[in-house]
Design a protein around this motif. Structure first.
Motif, PDB file in Angstrom:
ATOM      1  N   GLY A  30       0.820  -1.205   0.000  1.00  0.00           N
ATOM      2  CA  GLY A  30       0.000   0.000   0.000  1.00  0.00           C
ATOM      3  C   GLY A  30       0.849   1.247   0.000  1.00  0.00           C
ATOM      4  O   GLY A  30       2.040   1.205   0.344  1.00  0.00           O
ATOM      5  N   SER A  31       0.243   2.355  -0.400  1.00  0.00           N
ATOM      6  CA  SER A  31       0.919   3.654  -0.419  1.00  0.00           C
ATOM      7  C   SER A  31      -0.061   4.723   0.032  1.00  0.00           C
ATOM      8  O   SER A  31      -1.271   4.610  -0.183  1.00  0.00           O
ATOM      9  CB  SER A  31       1.431   3.994  -1.818  1.00  0.00           C
ATOM     10  OG  SER A  31       2.350   3.036  -2.288  1.00  0.00           O
ATOM     11  N   THR A  32       0.475   5.748   0.661  1.00  0.00           N
ATOM     12  CA  THR A  32      -0.353   6.876   1.059  1.00  0.00           C
ATOM     13  C   THR A  32       0.516   8.117   1.155  1.00  0.00           C
ATOM     14  O   THR A  32       1.752   8.021   1.209  1.00  0.00           O
ATOM     15  CB  THR A  32      -1.042   6.608   2.409  1.00  0.00           C
ATOM     16  OG1 THR A  32      -2.027   7.619   2.646  1.00  0.00           O
ATOM     17  CG2 THR A  32      -0.035   6.623   3.560  1.00  0.00           C
ATOM     18  N   ASN A  88       8.421  15.231  -0.853  1.00  0.00           N
ATOM     19  CA  ASN A  88       7.906  13.957  -1.364  1.00  0.00           C
ATOM     20  C   ASN A  88       7.139  13.301  -0.220  1.00  0.00           C
ATOM     21  O   ASN A  88       7.748  12.798   0.726  1.00  0.00           O
ATOM     22  CB  ASN A  88       9.053  13.065  -1.817  1.00  0.00           C
ATOM     23  CG  ASN A  88       8.575  11.694  -2.280  1.00  0.00           C
ATOM     24  OD1 ASN A  88       7.385  11.429  -2.342  1.00  0.00           O
ATOM     25  ND2 ASN A  88       9.505  10.815  -2.589  1.00  0.00           N
ATOM     26  N   PRO A  89       5.801  13.277  -0.268  1.00  0.00           N
ATOM     27  CA  PRO A  89       5.020  12.818   0.877  1.00  0.00           C
ATOM     28  C   PRO A  89       4.654  11.342   0.845  1.00  0.00           C
ATOM     29  O   PRO A  89       4.019  10.842   1.773  1.00  0.00           O
ATOM     30  CB  PRO A  89       3.748  13.650   0.749  1.00  0.00           C
ATOM     31  CG  PRO A  89       3.541  13.718  -0.747  1.00  0.00           C
ATOM     32  CD  PRO A  89       4.933  13.791  -1.347  1.00  0.00           C
ATOM     33  N   THR A  90       5.031  10.629  -0.214  1.00  0.00           N
ATOM     34  CA  THR A  90       4.519   9.277  -0.403  1.00  0.00           C
ATOM     35  C   THR A  90       5.244   8.251   0.464  1.00  0.00           C
ATOM     36  O   THR A  90       6.464   8.151   0.423  1.00  0.00           O
ATOM     37  CB  THR A  90       4.621   8.855  -1.881  1.00  0.00           C
ATOM     38  OG1 THR A  90       3.990   9.828  -2.694  1.00  0.00           O
ATOM     39  CG2 THR A  90       3.949   7.505  -2.084  1.00  0.00           C
ATOM     40  N   MET A  91       4.466   7.524   1.238  1.00  0.00           N
ATOM     41  CA  MET A  91       4.985   6.422   2.044  1.00  0.00           C
ATOM     42  C   MET A  91       4.497   5.109   1.435  1.00  0.00           C
ATOM     43  O   MET A  91       3.320   4.940   1.145  1.00  0.00           O
ATOM     44  CB  MET A  91       4.501   6.534   3.492  1.00  0.00           C
ATOM     45  CG  MET A  91       4.941   5.382   4.389  1.00  0.00           C
ATOM     46  SD  MET A  91       4.369   5.571   6.106  1.00  0.00           S
ATOM     47  CE  MET A  91       5.415   6.928   6.653  1.00  0.00           C
ATOM     48  N   HIS A  92       5.431   4.190   1.218  1.00  0.00           N
ATOM     49  CA  HIS A  92       5.112   2.874   0.678  1.00  0.00           C
ATOM     50  C   HIS A  92       5.332   1.813   1.756  1.00  0.00           C
ATOM     51  O   HIS A  92       6.249   1.930   2.564  1.00  0.00           O
ATOM     52  CB  HIS A  92       5.997   2.543  -0.523  1.00  0.00           C
ATOM     53  CG  HIS A  92       5.956   3.563  -1.622  1.00  0.00           C
ATOM     54  ND1 HIS A  92       4.936   3.615  -2.550  1.00  0.00           N
ATOM     55  CD2 HIS A  92       6.806   4.578  -1.930  1.00  0.00           C
ATOM     56  CE1 HIS A  92       5.160   4.603  -3.395  1.00  0.00           C
ATOM     57  NE2 HIS A  92       6.289   5.207  -3.042  1.00  0.00           N
ATOM     58  N   MET A  93       4.499   0.781   1.737  1.00  0.00           N
ATOM     59  CA  MET A  93       4.661  -0.291   2.715  1.00  0.00           C
ATOM     60  C   MET A  93       4.381  -1.653   2.093  1.00  0.00           C
ATOM     61  O   MET A  93       3.465  -1.805   1.290  1.00  0.00           O
ATOM     62  CB  MET A  93       3.745  -0.100   3.924  1.00  0.00           C
ATOM     63  CG  MET A  93       3.835  -1.236   4.956  1.00  0.00           C
ATOM     64  SD  MET A  93       2.738  -1.054   6.391  1.00  0.00           S
ATOM     65  CE  MET A  93       3.627   0.213   7.324  1.00  0.00           C
ATOM     66  N   VAL A  94       5.224  -2.621   2.479  1.00  0.00           N
ATOM     67  CA  VAL A  94       4.969  -4.030   2.206  1.00  0.00           C
ATOM     68  C   VAL A  94       4.714  -4.693   3.552  1.00  0.00           C
ATOM     69  O   VAL A  94       5.567  -4.640   4.444  1.00  0.00           O
ATOM     70  CB  VAL A  94       6.166  -4.715   1.507  1.00  0.00           C
ATOM     71  CG1 VAL A  94       5.877  -6.200   1.307  1.00  0.00           C
ATOM     72  CG2 VAL A  94       6.466  -4.043   0.181  1.00  0.00           C
ATOM     73  N   ARG A  95       3.550  -5.274   3.713  1.00  0.00           N
ATOM     74  CA  ARG A  95       3.173  -5.911   4.986  1.00  0.00           C
ATOM     75  C   ARG A  95       3.219  -7.420   4.835  1.00  0.00           C
ATOM     76  O   ARG A  95       2.795  -7.970   3.822  1.00  0.00           O
ATOM     77  CB  ARG A  95       1.770  -5.467   5.389  1.00  0.00           C
ATOM     78  CG  ARG A  95       1.187  -6.247   6.563  1.00  0.00           C
ATOM     79  CD  ARG A  95      -0.188  -5.731   6.930  1.00  0.00           C
ATOM     80  NE  ARG A  95      -0.913  -6.662   7.777  1.00  0.00           N
ATOM     81  CZ  ARG A  95      -2.083  -6.401   8.341  1.00  0.00           C
ATOM     82  NH1 ARG A  95      -2.665  -5.243   8.143  1.00  0.00           N
ATOM     83  NH2 ARG A  95      -2.687  -7.310   9.093  1.00  0.00           N
ATOM     84  N   VAL A  96       3.733  -8.096   5.866  1.00  0.00           N
ATOM     85  CA  VAL A  96       3.849  -9.552   5.865  1.00  0.00           C
ATOM     86  C   VAL A  96       3.102 -10.114   7.074  1.00  0.00           C
ATOM     87  O   VAL A  96       3.422  -9.771   8.215  1.00  0.00           O
ATOM     88  CB  VAL A  96       5.318 -10.004   5.915  1.00  0.00           C
ATOM     89  CG1 VAL A  96       5.406 -11.526   5.857  1.00  0.00           C
ATOM     90  CG2 VAL A  96       6.122  -9.378   4.787  1.00  0.00           C
ATOM     91  N   ASP A  97       2.116 -10.962   6.832  1.00  0.00           N
ATOM     92  CA  ASP A  97       1.412 -11.686   7.892  1.00  0.00           C
ATOM     93  C   ASP A  97       1.797 -13.157   7.788  1.00  0.00           C
ATOM     94  O   ASP A  97       1.700 -13.749   6.711  1.00  0.00           O
ATOM     95  CB  ASP A  97      -0.103 -11.551   7.745  1.00  0.00           C
ATOM     96  CG  ASP A  97      -0.590 -10.145   8.042  1.00  0.00           C
ATOM     97  OD1 ASP A  97       0.249  -9.284   8.347  1.00  0.00           O
ATOM     98  OD2 ASP A  97      -1.812  -9.904   7.951  1.00  0.00           O
ATOM     99  N   CYS A  98       2.236 -13.733   8.902  1.00  0.00           N
ATOM    100  CA  CYS A  98       2.660 -15.138   8.904  1.00  0.00           C
ATOM    101  C   CYS A  98       1.645 -16.014   9.636  1.00  0.00           C
ATOM    102  O   CYS A  98       0.928 -15.553  10.529  1.00  0.00           O
ATOM    103  CB  CYS A  98       4.034 -15.290   9.559  1.00  0.00           C
ATOM    104  SG  CYS A  98       5.402 -14.748   8.524  1.00  0.00           S
ATOM    105  N   LEU A  99       1.626 -17.263   9.249  1.00  0.00           N
ATOM    106  CA  LEU A  99       0.692 -18.213   9.840  1.00  0.00           C
ATOM    107  C   LEU A  99       1.082 -18.531  11.272  1.00  0.00           C
ATOM    108  O   LEU A  99       2.218 -18.904  11.565  1.00  0.00           O
ATOM    109  CB  LEU A  99       0.682 -19.508   9.026  1.00  0.00           C
ATOM    110  CG  LEU A  99      -0.220 -20.639   9.540  1.00  0.00           C
ATOM    111  CD1 LEU A  99      -1.686 -20.220   9.467  1.00  0.00           C
ATOM    112  CD2 LEU A  99       0.024 -21.913   8.733  1.00  0.00           C
ATOM    113  N   ASP A 100       0.112 -18.364  12.178  1.00  0.00           N
ATOM    114  CA  ASP A 100       0.300 -18.750  13.573  1.00  0.00           C
ATOM    115  C   ASP A 100      -0.198 -20.187  13.740  1.00  0.00           C
ATOM    116  O   ASP A 100      -1.391 -20.461  13.562  1.00  0.00           O
ATOM    117  CB  ASP A 100      -0.483 -17.804  14.489  1.00  0.00           C
ATOM    118  CG  ASP A 100      -0.359 -18.192  15.949  1.00  0.00           C
ATOM    119  OD1 ASP A 100       0.768 -18.176  16.474  1.00  0.00           O
ATOM    120  OD2 ASP A 100      -1.400 -18.533  16.556  1.00  0.00           O
ATOM    121  N   THR A 101       0.718 -21.101  14.028  1.00  0.00           N
ATOM    122  CA  THR A 101       0.368 -22.520  14.050  1.00  0.00           C
ATOM    123  C   THR A 101      -0.636 -22.867  15.140  1.00  0.00           C
ATOM    124  O   THR A 101      -1.410 -23.821  14.999  1.00  0.00           O
ATOM    125  CB  THR A 101       1.641 -23.364  14.236  1.00  0.00           C
ATOM    126  OG1 THR A 101       2.341 -22.914  15.411  1.00  0.00           O
ATOM    127  CG2 THR A 101       2.554 -23.223  13.036  1.00  0.00           C
TER     128      THR A 101
END
Length: 230
Positions: free
Chosen positions: A112-114, A147-160
């Motif tokens: 996402g970016s904002t 430059n106001p743009t913030m980019h993000m890569v989010r990672v959700d991992c499986l909780d066993t």
């Protein structure tokens, strides 16, 4: 505000692995990059091209790590490559990569970016106004001529245990010059990026009652973007 290395390891079903490595350092270094790749080669499935090494550009980070004489002379109180410290830093980064590799789990990604205003300002507004393509409206406000743009890569991992996917890490890119600590400071310090990193780590831990969330923040094209501290 101690300097850290944070790592997010990713491997898709049809592409090679990558390690997104963020360091609270002044700058990247080909010498550090190659040495880290050597240290992890036998303990992971990563090679040099699969390791993205980035820095937050803290001016209070160690400067004696570069393979360039120019940077060695201009980024530390005393010039020269400090091999003892070089071995320590590369060993720590390599250990973080190996930990991320050994802790890999099924994961889901989101991006996402904002636009974020108010946290940065243009420190060279007269130079900005002199540009032929300068935005007329933004040129009137040092907090908008950035430059106001913030980019993000989010990672959700499986909780066993629960079978749910929980936040495990995020990589954020934002343009800001990480230089709020004055030059008189003699201690290594992650500077302004430390707050961006840790505030989200603490909030995720509080909200989800989990440990180990990694927020890796990298410096974008900071150019004239400086912290809005005036």
């Amino acid at each position: 505000t101690r300097p850290y290395a944070r790592v997010i390891y990713l491997k898709s079903v049809d592409k090679g692995p990558v390690a997104l490595v963020q360091c609270d350092l002044l700058t990247g270094s080909e010498l550090v990059h190659r040495r880290v790749a050597e240290l992890v080669a036998d303990k992971t499935d990563l090679d040099l091209k699969g390791i993205m090494l980035s820095a937050t550009h803290t001016h209070s980070g160690p400067g004696n790590l570069s393979g360039s004489n120019f940077y060695l002379m201009h980024t530390a109180n005393a010039g020269g490559l400090d091999m003892k410290f070089f071995d320590f830093v590369t060993g720590q980064i390599a250990a973080a990569i190996i930990d991320a590799y050994n802790g890999r789990r099924p994961a889901r990604l989101a991006t996402g970016s904002t636009e974020v205003y108010g946290f940065t300002r243009n420190r060279s507004i007269l130079a900005y106004r002199a540009n032929r393509n300068a935005d007329i409206e933004k040129a009137e406000d040092i907090r908008k001529a950035v430059n106001p743009t913030m980019h993000m890569v989010r990672v959700d991992c499986l909780d066993t245990e629960s079978g749910a996917y929980l936040p495990a890490g995020a990589l954020t890119s934002f343009s800001i010059h990480g230089t709020t600590v004055p030059s008189q400071n003699t201690l290594y310090n992650a500077d302004v990026f430390a707050y961006i990193e840790r505030e989200l780590e603490w909030e995720i831990a509080r909200k989800y009652k989990t440990e180990g969330f990694v927020h890796a923040v990298v410096n974008g094209t900071h150019a004239d973007n400086a912290p809005d501290i005036i």
